[in-house]
Design an enzyme around this catalytic site. Structure first.
Site, PDB file in Angstrom:
ATOM      1  N   THR A 143      45.755  37.866  42.665  1.00 35.54           N
ATOM      2  CA  THR A 143      45.107  37.315  41.465  1.00 35.54           C
ATOM      3  C   THR A 143      45.844  36.131  40.866  1.00 35.54           C
ATOM      4  O   THR A 143      45.273  35.378  40.081  1.00 35.54           O
ATOM      5  CB  THR A 143      45.008  38.406  40.385  1.00 35.54           C
ATOM      6  OG1 THR A 143      46.343  38.811  40.010  1.00 35.54           O
ATOM      7  CG2 THR A 143      44.245  39.623  40.898  1.00 35.54           C
TER       8      THR A 143
ATOM      9  N   GLY B 280      66.605  42.773  47.231  1.00 33.09           N
ATOM     10  CA  GLY B 280      66.239  41.389  47.526  1.00 33.09           C
ATOM     11  C   GLY B 280      64.906  41.319  48.229  1.00 33.09           C
ATOM     12  O   GLY B 280      64.208  42.326  48.367  1.00 33.09           O
TER      13      GLY B 280
ATOM     14  N   ASP C   3      52.119  46.641  43.771  1.00 29.63           N
ATOM     15  CA  ASP C   3      53.142  45.584  43.761  1.00 29.63           C
ATOM     16  C   ASP C   3      54.558  46.163  43.818  1.00 29.63           C
ATOM     17  O   ASP C   3      55.506  45.546  43.326  1.00 29.63           O
ATOM     18  CB  ASP C   3      52.999  44.687  42.520  1.00 29.63           C
ATOM     19  CG  ASP C   3      51.578  44.186  42.341  1.00 29.63           C
ATOM     20  OD1 ASP C   3      51.055  43.584  43.291  1.00 29.63           O
ATOM     21  OD2 ASP C   3      50.987  44.416  41.270  1.00 29.63           O
TER      22      ASP C   3
ATOM     23  N   HIS D  17      50.113  41.841  49.894  1.00 25.32           N
ATOM     24  CA  HIS D  17      51.455  42.207  50.327  1.00 25.32           C
ATOM     25  C   HIS D  17      52.183  40.975  50.837  1.00 25.32           C
ATOM     26  O   HIS D  17      51.618  40.184  51.589  1.00 25.32           O
ATOM     27  CB  HIS D  17      51.396  43.258  51.451  1.00 25.32           C
ATOM     28  CG  HIS D  17      50.758  44.539  51.031  1.00 25.32           C
ATOM     29  ND1 HIS D  17      50.164  45.408  51.918  1.00 25.32           N
ATOM     30  CD2 HIS D  17      50.602  45.095  49.814  1.00 25.32           C
ATOM     31  CE1 HIS D  17      49.684  46.446  51.258  1.00 25.32           C
ATOM     32  NE2 HIS D  17      49.942  46.275  49.981  1.00 25.32           N
TER      33      HIS D  17
END
EC number: 6.3.4.4
Length: 452
Positions: A327, A442, A41, A69
């Site tokens: 998840t 960002g 992540d 992703h």
């Protein structure tokens, strides 16, 4: 040693050197690799999306649809699990390599969902390895059962069947994509065999073999246009000077060998998995880009030395929208961990770093960074612990850095970042001895600042 022997060795040495140079010159281009440096992540998809605009081919080399992703392109947010993130670039070819395990229903569902968002012409620019293994529904059922049996000691698996599919591969009774496209009666016999093996081990699972065979006969024709020998394809591409980018799934600390075992995934998410998952030799590797989130997160169970079970962890979770793409679970959050990053850099050999989500730290007056580990007796560790019991018993020493308490969201030049934000980046750079090439502030690709 005689003069003749010395002369012979010199000749042979030159001969072997010439052969080596000739083999190296076979390839006119290199393979650049993007790897997660923490527990996943980190924002690898965004980095791949940025770099994919400059390459000819983007590859996935391992894992399955347990990876998630997110890519924002032209204002549209795409979620990818099996498809390489570079697929949003219509000018490049996307490859799913032999090291990936594929759940075909999920793959086709992912294609449909992203086509509805504007992903087009995929049939002309997606290639799937004939050597990739298949994940079946019963693998997913088994995954859930095995997780439930662990009770309070669950591993936090995504229950996507990834572990059981890799288990089938390792025990040599798995089924590859190429076998699905061969003589269907041979596929049918092998499918019945693997189902019966699982039924003996897990009598409570239900599999309608005849219905599944009907379904997979249809899948065979749907996937056939995408399938080829990706190993030959990639080597031909390199000999022709095509630029290739590899998107690692998951991350180094989830690697089956180098991660916090057993709280890991079932594939090699480090640099070795790139070679075996695509059939590439080491000399083809160029840049190895480590993607580092400006703080640390983890989904599911397992040790997490710098985790903050307090208002800091809550703030990072809220500001960073830390919810798993696959998840939907909230991610655990904590400070940046230098010993962990030094370890994954050691394993992967990063040539440069991309720091992501620096803007999430914008509101903090001070920022802590874990800089070393000590045992409970005060002894400093000179290595990353190899067992979870050892890792669970360490204490983290922190450096405290001043925050910048101003928004970095719209900054597009490194020198325009607040001085303390620049110092934070340089602090990480100096401790890893690896240059930071990009900083993300960002969501979109336009928010990635080129440091140099």
């Amino acid at each position: 040693m005689s003069t003749t022997t010395i002369a012979s060795n010199a000749v042979n040495g030159n001969h072997y050197e010439q052969l080596h140079q000739g083999r190296t010159k076979m390839y006119k281009s290199k393979v650049d690799v993007v790897l997660g440096a923490q527990w996943g992540d980190e924002g690898k998809g965004k980095v791949v999306d940025m770099l994919a605009s400059e390459v000819d081919i983007v590859c996935r080399c391992q894992g399955g649809n347990n990876a998630g992703h997110t890519v924002v392109a032209n204002g549209t947010e795409f979620d990818f699990h099996l498809l390489p993130s570079g697929v949003v670039n219509e000018k490049c070819i996307s490859v799913i390599g032999n090291g990936v395990v594929i759940h075909l229903p999920s793959l086709f569902d992912e294609v449909l969902k992203n086509e509805a968002k504007g992903l087009i012409h995929l049939e002309n620019r997606l290639i799937i390895s004939d050597r990739a293994h298949l994940v079946f529904d019963f693998h997913q059922h088994v995954d859930g059962m095995q997780e439930a049996e662990k009770g309070g000691k669950s591993l936090g698996t995504t229950k996507k069947g990834i572990g059981p599919a890799y288990s089938s591969k390792a025990t040599r009774n798995g089924i590859r994509v190429g076998e699905l496209l061969g003589e269907f009666n041979l596929f049918s016999e092998k499918f019945k065999s693997i189902v019966n093996t699982h039924l003996r081990l897990f009598p409570s699972i239900k599999v309608d073999i005849d219905a599944e065979l009907v379904r997979y006969k249809d899948y065979a024709e749907k996937i056939r246009p995408y399938v080829k020998d990706t190993i030959c394809f990639l080597h031909t591409a390199l000999r022709n000077g095509k630029t290739i980018l590899v998107e690692g799934a998951n991350a180094a600390m989830l690697d089956i060998d180098f991660g916090t075992y057993p709280y890991v995934t079932s594939s090699n998410c480090s640099i070795g998995g790139v070679l075996t998952g695509l059939g590439l030799p080491p000399q083809t590797i160029g840049e190895v880009i480590g993607v580092v989130k400006a703080y640390t997160t983890r989904v599911g169970d397992g040790p997490f030395p710098t985790e903050q079970l307090n208002e800091i962890g809550d703030l990072l979770q809220t500001r960073g929208f830390e919810v798993g793409v696959t998840t939907k679970r909230k991610r655990r959050c904590g400070w940046l961990d230098i010993p962990l990053l030094q370890y994954t850099s050691l394993v992967n050999g990063y040539t440069c770093i991309c720091i992501t989500k620096l803007d999430i730290l914008d509101t903090l007056a001070e920022i802590k960074v874990g800089v070393s580990y000590r045992r409970s007796n005060g002894d400093k560790l000179d290595h990353f612990p190899g067992t979870i019991s050892e890792l669970g018993g360490i204490e983290v020493e922190y450096a405290i850095l001043p925050g910048w308490q101003t928004s970095t969201e719209h900054v597009r030049n490194f020198k325009e970042l607040p001085e303390n934000a620049q110092s934070y980046v340089r602090f990480l750079e100096s401790h890893l001895s690896v240059p930071v090439r990009w900083v993300g502030v960002g969501k979109g690709r336009e928010s990635i600042i080129n440091v140099h």
